[in-house]
Structures are given as structure tokens and as C-alpha cells.
Scaffold this motif. Structure first.
Motif, PDB file in Angstrom:
ATOM      1  N   GLY A  26       0.821  -1.229   0.000  1.00 15.85           N
ATOM      2  CA  GLY A  26       0.000   0.000   0.000  1.00 15.85           C
ATOM      3  C   GLY A  26       0.843   1.262   0.000  1.00 15.85           C
ATOM      4  O   GLY A  26       2.059   1.223   0.200  1.00 15.85           O
ATOM      5  N   LYS A  27       0.138   2.379  -0.214  1.00 14.07           N
ATOM      6  CA  LYS A  27       0.816   3.687  -0.330  1.00 14.07           C
ATOM      7  C   LYS A  27       1.273   4.179   1.041  1.00 14.07           C
ATOM      8  O   LYS A  27       0.599   3.946   2.048  1.00 14.07           O
ATOM      9  CB  LYS A  27      -0.165   4.681  -0.950  1.00 14.07           C
ATOM     10  N   LYS A  28       2.415   4.826   1.063  1.00 11.74           N
ATOM     11  CA  LYS A  28       2.963   5.311   2.339  1.00 11.74           C
ATOM     12  C   LYS A  28       3.378   6.772   2.231  1.00 11.74           C
ATOM     13  O   LYS A  28       3.784   7.231   1.171  1.00 11.74           O
ATOM     14  CB  LYS A  28       4.206   4.498   2.701  1.00 11.74           C
ATOM     15  N   SER A  29       3.299   7.464   3.394  1.00 10.14           N
ATOM     16  CA  SER A  29       3.871   8.815   3.437  1.00 10.14           C
ATOM     17  C   SER A  29       5.372   8.662   3.688  1.00 10.14           C
ATOM     18  O   SER A  29       5.821   7.576   4.066  1.00 10.14           O
ATOM     19  CB  SER A  29       3.248   9.613   4.582  1.00 10.14           C
ATOM     20  N   LEU A  30       6.129   9.753   3.514  1.00  6.37           N
ATOM     21  CA  LEU A  30       7.582   9.668   3.729  1.00  6.37           C
ATOM     22  C   LEU A  30       7.869   9.273   5.179  1.00  6.37           C
ATOM     23  O   LEU A  30       8.746   8.449   5.446  1.00  6.37           O
ATOM     24  CB  LEU A  30       8.256  11.004   3.387  1.00  6.37           C
ATOM     25  N   GLU A  31       7.110   9.856   6.109  1.00  4.65           N
ATOM     26  CA  GLU A  31       7.324   9.556   7.537  1.00  4.65           C
ATOM     27  C   GLU A  31       7.104   8.068   7.807  1.00  4.65           C
ATOM     28  O   GLU A  31       7.891   7.416   8.469  1.00  4.65           O
ATOM     29  CB  GLU A  31       6.377  10.392   8.404  1.00  4.65           C
ATOM     30  N   ASN A  32       6.005   7.533   7.246  1.00  4.03           N
ATOM     31  CA  ASN A  32       5.686   6.127   7.439  1.00  4.03           C
ATOM     32  C   ASN A  32       6.723   5.224   6.774  1.00  4.03           C
ATOM     33  O   ASN A  32       7.109   4.184   7.313  1.00  4.03           O
ATOM     34  CB  ASN A  32       4.292   5.848   6.873  1.00  4.03           C
ATOM     35  N   TYR A  33       7.217   5.628   5.598  1.00  5.24           N
ATOM     36  CA  TYR A  33       8.192   4.816   4.869  1.00  5.24           C
ATOM     37  C   TYR A  33       9.546   4.774   5.595  1.00  5.24           C
ATOM     38  O   TYR A  33      10.187   3.737   5.660  1.00  5.24           O
ATOM     39  CB  TYR A  33       8.376   5.366   3.451  1.00  5.24           C
ATOM     40  N   LEU A  34       9.934   5.927   6.168  1.00  2.82           N
ATOM     41  CA  LEU A  34      11.253   5.996   6.817  1.00  2.82           C
ATOM     42  C   LEU A  34      11.228   5.609   8.291  1.00  2.82           C
ATOM     43  O   LEU A  34      12.247   5.199   8.845  1.00  2.82           O
ATOM     44  CB  LEU A  34      11.850   7.404   6.674  1.00  2.82           C
ATOM     45  N   GLN A  35      10.070   5.767   8.950  1.00  2.00           N
ATOM     46  CA  GLN A  35      10.053   5.491  10.388  1.00  2.00           C
ATOM     47  C   GLN A  35       9.125   4.341  10.775  1.00  2.00           C
ATOM     48  O   GLN A  35       8.965   4.053  11.956  1.00  2.00           O
ATOM     49  CB  GLN A  35       9.679   6.752  11.168  1.00  2.00           C
ATOM     50  N   GLY A  36       8.499   3.719   9.799  1.00  2.00           N
ATOM     51  CA  GLY A  36       7.699   2.538  10.071  1.00  2.00           C
ATOM     52  C   GLY A  36       6.413   2.822  10.795  1.00  2.00           C
ATOM     53  O   GLY A  36       5.905   3.949  10.791  1.00  2.00           O
ATOM     54  N   ASN A  37       5.932   1.781  11.473  1.00  2.00           N
ATOM     55  CA  ASN A  37       4.595   1.846  12.055  1.00  2.00           C
ATOM     56  C   ASN A  37       4.602   2.056  13.563  1.00  2.00           C
ATOM     57  O   ASN A  37       3.721   1.600  14.265  1.00  2.00           O
ATOM     58  CB  ASN A  37       3.853   0.553  11.705  1.00  2.00           C
ATOM     59  N   LYS A  38       5.643   2.718  14.074  1.00  2.00           N
ATOM     60  CA  LYS A  38       5.762   3.014  15.504  1.00  2.00           C
ATOM     61  C   LYS A  38       5.735   1.729  16.352  1.00  2.00           C
ATOM     62  O   LYS A  38       4.708   1.296  16.853  1.00  2.00           O
ATOM     63  CB  LYS A  38       4.646   3.977  15.956  1.00  2.00           C
ATOM     64  N   ASP A  39       6.929   1.123  16.446  1.00  2.00           N
ATOM     65  CA  ASP A  39       7.053  -0.187  17.092  1.00  2.00           C
ATOM     66  C   ASP A  39       7.123  -0.110  18.608  1.00  2.00           C
ATOM     67  O   ASP A  39       7.481   0.920  19.184  1.00  2.00           O
ATOM     68  CB  ASP A  39       8.333  -0.881  16.589  1.00  2.00           C
ATOM     69  N   ASN A  40       6.812  -1.262  19.258  1.00  2.00           N
ATOM     70  CA  ASN A  40       7.004  -1.351  20.712  1.00  2.00           C
ATOM     71  C   ASN A  40       8.460  -1.727  21.036  1.00  2.00           C
ATOM     72  O   ASN A  40       9.240  -2.046  20.136  1.00  2.00           O
ATOM     73  CB  ASN A  40       6.026  -2.367  21.324  1.00  2.00           C
ATOM     74  N   TRP A  41       8.800  -1.717  22.314  1.00  2.00           N
ATOM     75  CA  TRP A  41      10.213  -1.844  22.702  1.00  2.00           C
ATOM     76  C   TRP A  41      10.851  -3.173  22.313  1.00  2.00           C
ATOM     77  O   TRP A  41      11.998  -3.234  21.899  1.00  2.00           O
ATOM     78  CB  TRP A  41      10.377  -1.578  24.206  1.00  2.00           C
ATOM     79  N   TRP A  42      10.082  -4.258  22.425  1.00  2.00           N
ATOM     80  CA  TRP A  42      10.746  -5.534  22.121  1.00  2.00           C
ATOM     81  C   TRP A  42      10.941  -5.746  20.629  1.00  2.00           C
ATOM     82  O   TRP A  42      11.904  -6.387  20.195  1.00  2.00           O
ATOM     83  CB  TRP A  42      10.041  -6.712  22.797  1.00  2.00           C
ATOM     84  N   THR A  43      10.057  -5.129  19.798  1.00  2.00           N
ATOM     85  CA  THR A  43      10.287  -5.182  18.344  1.00  2.00           C
ATOM     86  C   THR A  43      11.552  -4.379  18.023  1.00  2.00           C
ATOM     87  O   THR A  43      12.386  -4.816  17.219  1.00  2.00           O
ATOM     88  CB  THR A  43       9.080  -4.576  17.582  1.00  2.00           C
ATOM     89  N   ILE A  44      11.698  -3.229  18.678  1.00  2.00           N
ATOM     90  CA  ILE A  44      12.896  -2.398  18.462  1.00  2.00           C
ATOM     91  C   ILE A  44      14.144  -3.163  18.920  1.00  2.00           C
ATOM     92  O   ILE A  44      15.146  -3.220  18.211  1.00  2.00           O
ATOM     93  CB  ILE A  44      12.789  -1.060  19.234  1.00  2.00           C
TER      94      ILE A  44
END
Lengths: 575, 34
Positions: A26-44
Motif C-alpha cells: 500500500g501507499k505510504k507517506s515519507l514519515e511512514n516509509y522511513l520510520q515505520g509503524n511506531k514499534d514497541n520496545w521488544w520489536t525495536i
């Protein structure tokens, strides 16, 4: 490999890549493409660990323990300290300024040229490292699996490019979770199986490893030339980790994808808690493989392609004699190990000492035979790769582990290569777009344009990495090559950030010149290391370049800023 | 979880203590089997 292994290998790798693409379509904004979907700590946390754990980690590290023991673990002692410093000083500033890349901060603090210089230093260093990240497993896996090297490079590279380009940062962190599960699951399974294959108990295995100097985990002696000691780990390595985790966009981008500052900090600290146990496990498996081969004849050279070509050559009989001597040496040692273990159990310290000495002499003799085989390989083919440390673990896996597990472990190595490559390409694409293209080349364009540019640059760096992988054979030791590349540039980059964060008095012009001087100094120190210059002689481990680079930027910065301050003062008085 | 609710100094201290414990255990391993 059996059909089941091939199925496991391909199914694991392709399904991870396809899942990554599917979940992030799907289509993404630049922020979404470069910073992802705002992950939780263990994913990070997992993403940070998967980025650092390259295929080199899983191929070379057990082999390193087999040859050199576990002392390499000391290199990681500084990592938790670096995680704390980054968590306190670096991450809050990145969050406050809402940056996409670490280098954006430098324009805010200094000026555009400092930001551009640092981004370029990162791009050069990481661009080269991305090639090695693909080459490292490709050269070894292509040999083990009988694949063509270029095709192996393309296989790894294209899979990574596909999901990294299509899904950006989100695809990288989604796939890294599964890749980490495959890597760690595979290694834990391999560890359990080695233990089951050992003909002796775990305690006896530790006794054998200890007497053969493989459990040399901690060394408190201070020696600047010794690459791995407690002190180098707690000092020089801290600078490397500060630079890698704090200023290298391939890592910074992982924790900037966090939901909040707290999640990002916790992800970093998770890495601080788990990294040393993880490295310990991998090294320990290498030691167990060593013990296994004290009771089962090891190959005289672990790269089977090389020994096969020797067997077919005019040197076949000479090689046969060496193999016989090697077998005789092994038979003698094997008997002595049984005596050694009973002597330890009966607490006969004198006999234990004597047997240990004899075994070490036999080990030295064994090493001499291995060296003779390497010389023979060179005589047969002057271009032959004689280092076989990187083949030890996977040779063991292929020869002794059951069907299905072999495929899983190959998948683990490929997954490791892909997880670190994807972060690197993602970061290279982001930095090229945000710090160079968007900032200095095309300043005003739509969000979609920059998303497409990011995709294009990521693909460009991916194909560049595949191309570079073809020439990476110039480097001898894979681990050292990657670390050296980092160490040549990292010190300077870290120095710029340290000045930015902690010495507010130093301004852009001074830090820019200081960085150039520092980089020149590091290159001089490196090229004349061990040789000397103008009557001065030095011999230092490359890990120290990080500390020298960082401190020299601070020092030059202080001197230059003082000079400039005086100059400006005098000028304004005259005016 | 809010940033203010977390006792960061305690977590940092915990990480340093766990590092010290790990290094000590590894040193014991080095000495015990040398």
C-alpha cells in the motif's frame, strides 16, 4: 543436502520476504516509509539485535572459538555501557528534534556542511560494509552448497531489495522478528545437538576445553596490541559501540521507529541485556564443536572444495601422507584425552599437567600439519583461499546434524545476512534521500516524490552492494574487514556528535575542520601502524582507532575554536 | 508506560550490575577450568 533441507531453506527465506512485502503493501507517506509503524520496545530490541547479527556472526564466531577460544566475548563488554550513554544523551535529542536521520541533528547544531560531510562518511563506510554483508555468507555458502558465487550474491541481494524497497522501515522490522526467531532457534537447536553428540559429559567437555585453552573468556592483562581483553572491551569498544549504535543510521533508524522515547530507550537496553549472553552462546557452541572434534576425526582442512581439488591434483599423494599423519596425531590425542579426564577426576595434578602439556604439543603438531596442507593448497593454486575458520561450524552441521536441521541452519545464516543487509540498505536509502537529495539537490517536491526517491536510492545501494560483493574477495578476514571499515570512519563521526552533544562552545567551522584533520590522522595512523613514521613507532589494535578518532575531533575542535575565537576577537577590536 | 513513571537510574544500575555478574561468572569459568 537432502530435498527436505532445500525445502526448509527456500520456504523459510522466501516466506519471510513475501510476508514482509504483504504486510507492508500500500501507499505510504515519507514519515511512514522511513520510520515505520511506531514499534514497541521488544520489536525495536529485536530489530537492533538482528541488524548487528550478520551472517558473519554465525559463520565466523563459532570458528573463531574453535581456533582461538572464547576471548572474543570481551569485545562486547562495553556494549551495555554504550547503550546507557545513548539512552541518556543521544535518543532524547533525536526525539526532541523529530529527525529522520541522525545527521539532520548536525545541521541543527552546527551547519549544513558538517551534516553533509558526516552523512557522506556514513554512506561510504556503510555502502562498502553492505557489500561485505552480502559477500561474507555468499562466498562460504556458495562453496558449501556448490552454488555459483555471483548467483548466491544475487539471490540474497534481490530478496532483500524486494521487501526493503517495497515496505521500507516497517518491512525491515517485521521481517527481522522472524529472522531473529530462525537465527536463535537454529543456534539453540544446534547447541542442544552438539551436546547430545558429545561422547563425554558436559563437565568433562568443559574440562577438555579448559585444558586446551578454549575457555579463556576473561583476560585482565592490559596490552594495547591485544585486540580482545577486558580493558579493550571496556574502553576502546565503548567508542565503537557508541558510534555504531548512536550515530550509524542503520541502527538509529531502528530505534527512531519507536512509538515513544520510552519504547526506544527500552529497546536499546534490551540489546544491552541480551547481547553478551547471545554472543556467549554462539562462542560456546564453537567450543563444543572443538571438543566434539577431539573425539571424532576433524577434516584436515574444513573447506572441502579445496581439499577435493587437491585430491584430484598431482599433489594427491603428498596430501594423502599429510592426512595419514593427521589421523595418527588425532588417534594419539584421543587416547590421551581419556587419560586426562581420569587424571582430573582422580585429582592427580602432576599427571594432569604432563598430559595437558603432551596434548598441547600434539595440538601444535596438528596445527603444523594443517599449515603444510595450506602451503600445498597454495602450491597447487596460488589464488586458493587457505583460511578455513569460517567453514568449521557449517562443515560440522552438514556432516553430523540431521536432515531438516541442516536446512534450518543454512536458512539461519541467510536470514542473518538478510536482516543486516536490509537495515543497511534502508538506512543508505534514507540518508541519501533526506540528507543529500532532499536537502541539497531537490528541496521542494511532493511527499510521493521523496518516497519514490527513497525506494530508488535503496534499490541503487542494493544493486551496488551486489556489485561490490564481487570484489570483496580482496579482504582476508571477514569480521576484521567489517570492523576495520567501521573503525576507520566511526571515530570521527562519533567525535562530531560528542562535540555536538557535550561541548556547546565549539561551533560548526571548528568541528568541520577538526573532523577533516581527525580523519586524516586516522588514515595516517592506520597506514603506518606497525611500520612507524618519522622515527615514531606504534602498533595498536584497530579497535583503538575509534577512541583516537573521537578524542582527536574533540581536541582539534577545542584548539581550532580557541584559535578562531581569538582571531574573531582581534579582528573585531581592530575594526 | 509513561517516560516519567520509569525509574531509569534503577534500570541503568540493574544493567551495570548484570554486566558485573556476567563478567564475574565468566572469570570464574576461566579460572575453574584453566
Amino acid at each position: 543436502m537432502s530435498t527436505l533441507d532445500w525445502v526448509v531453506l527456500f520456504l523459510t527465506l522466501v516466506s519471510i520476504a513475501v510476508y514482509g512485502m504483504y504486510k507492508t503493501r500500500g501507499k505510504k507517506s515519507l514519515e511512514n516509509y522511513l520510520q515505520g509503524n511506531k514499534d514497541n520496545w521488544w520489536t525495536i530490541g529485536l530489530s537492533i539485535m538482528a541488524t548487528q547479527a550478520s551472517a558473519i556472526t554465525f559463520l565466523s564466531t563459532p570458528g573463531q572459538a574453535y581456533e582461538d577460544g572464547m576471548r572474543f566475548i570481551q569485545f562486547y563488554f562495553g556494549l551495555p555501557i554504550a547503550m546507557i550513554i545513548i539512552s541518556i544523551a543521544f535518543v532524547p535529542i533525536y526525539y526532541k528534534l523529530k529527525v529522520y536521520t541522525a545527521y539532520e541533528y548536525l545541521e541543527n547544531r552546527f551547519d549544513l556542511k558538517t551534516r553533509t560531510l558526516t552523512a557522506l562518511l556514513f554512506i561510504v563506510q556503510r555502502g562498502l560494509a553492505a557489500g561485505i554483508t552480502i559477500y561474507a555468507p555468499a562466498i562460504i555458502l556458495s562453496t558449501l552448497l556448490g552454488w555459483n558465487l555471483t548467483l548466491t550474491n544475487i539471490f540474497i541481494g534481490v530478496l532483500v531489495i524486494a521487501y526493503t524497497v517495497s515496505g521500507g522501515t516497517e518491512a525491515v522490522s517485521i521481517t527481522q522478528k522472524q529472522q531473529m526467531a530462525v537465527m536463535m532457534g537454529g543456534m539453540i537447536l544446534a547447541g542442544i545437538m552438539v551436546i547430545q553428540l558429545l561422547p563425554i559429559s558436559m563437565k568433562e567437555a568443559l574440562q577438555v576445553a579448559g585444558k586446551m585453552e578454549k575457555l579463556n573468556v576473561v583476560n585482565f592483562e592490559f596490552d594495547l596490541a591485544d585486540r580482545y581483553s577486558f580493558w579493550s572491551g571496556m574502553t576502546a569498544a565503548v567508542f565503537l559501540f557508541l558510534s555504531y549504535f548512536g550515530t550509524d543510521q542503520s541502527q538509529v533508524q531502528r530505534y527512531l521507529s519507536g512509538q515513544t522515547l520510552t519504547q526506544s530507550r527500552m529497546g536499546l537496553l534490551m540489546n544491552g541485556f541480551l547481547k553478551i549472553p547471545m554472543q556467549f552462546l554462539i562462542l560456546f557452541i564453537g567450543v563444543l564443536v572443538f571438543v566434539f572434534y577431539q573425539f571424532n576425526t576433524p577434516p584436515v582442512h574444513f573447506n572441502q572444495v579445496q581439499t577435493e581439488s587437491l585430491r584430484q591434483s598431482e599433489y594427491a599423494s603428498e596430501f594423502g601422507h599429510l592426512e595419514q599423519s593427521y589421523q595418527a596425531n588425532f588417534d594419539s590425542s584421543k587416547q590421551l584425552y581419556t587419560q586426562l579426564l581420569s587424571s582430573i577426576n582422580q585429582e592427580k595434578s602432576e599427571t594432569t599437567k604432563e598430559l595437558t602439556k603432551t596434548l598441547n604439543d600434539l595440538k601444535a603438531e596438528q596445527q603444523e600439519i594443517r599449515e603444510e596442507v595450506k602451503s600445498l593448497l597454495i602450491t597447487h593454486d596460488p589464488e586458493a583461499e587457505t583460511r578455513d575458520t569460517d567453514y568449521v561450524f557449517m562443515r560440522f552441521v552438514m556432516d553430523y546434524l540431521p536432515t531438516g536441521v541442516v536446512g534450518l541452519l543454512f536458512a539461519a545464516i541467510f536470514a542473518a545476512a538478510m536482516s543486516s543487509s536490509s537495515s543497511e540498505l534502508n538506512a543508505l536509502g534514507s540518508t541519501t534521500t533526506v540528507d543529500l537529495y532532499k536537502r541539497s539537490i531537490r528541496k521542494e517536491a511532493s511527499d510521493t516524490h521523496y518516497v519514490n526517491s527513497s525506494k530508488l536510492f535503496t534499490a541503487f545501494w542494493g544493486f551496488g552492494a551486489i556489485l561490490f560483493a564481487t570484489y570483496a574477495s580482496l579482504f582476508e578476514n571477514l569480521i576484521q574487514a567489517v570492523n576495520l571499515l567501521g573503525s576507520l570512519f566511526y571515530g570521527t563521526i562519533l567525535g562530531i556528535f560528542v562535540v555536538g552533544f557535550f561541548i556547546k562552545w565549539i561551533k560548526g567551522q571548528a568541528v568541520f575542520l577538526a573532523a577533516l584533520l581527525s580523519q586524516a590522522l586516522i588514515l595516517v595512523v592506520h597506514f603506518f601502524n606497525g611500520r612507524g613514521l618519522f622515527g615514531l613507532h606504534w602498533d595498536i589494535g584497530f579497535l583503538w582507532y575509534n577512541a583516537i578518532g573521537c578524542l582527536s575531533v574533540v581536541l582539534f575542535g577545542l584548539i581550532l575554536q580557541t584559535g578562531m575565537g581569538t582571531f574573531v576577537k582581534e579582528k573585531s577590536l581592530k575594526d | 508506560m509513561e517516560e516519567k513513571q520509569i525509574q531509569w537510574p534503577r534500570i541503568y544500575l540493574g544493567l551495570m550490575v548484570s554486566l558485573a555478574i556476567l563478567v564475574s561468572l565468566m572469570y570464574v569459568l576461566t579460572l575453574a577450568f584453566s
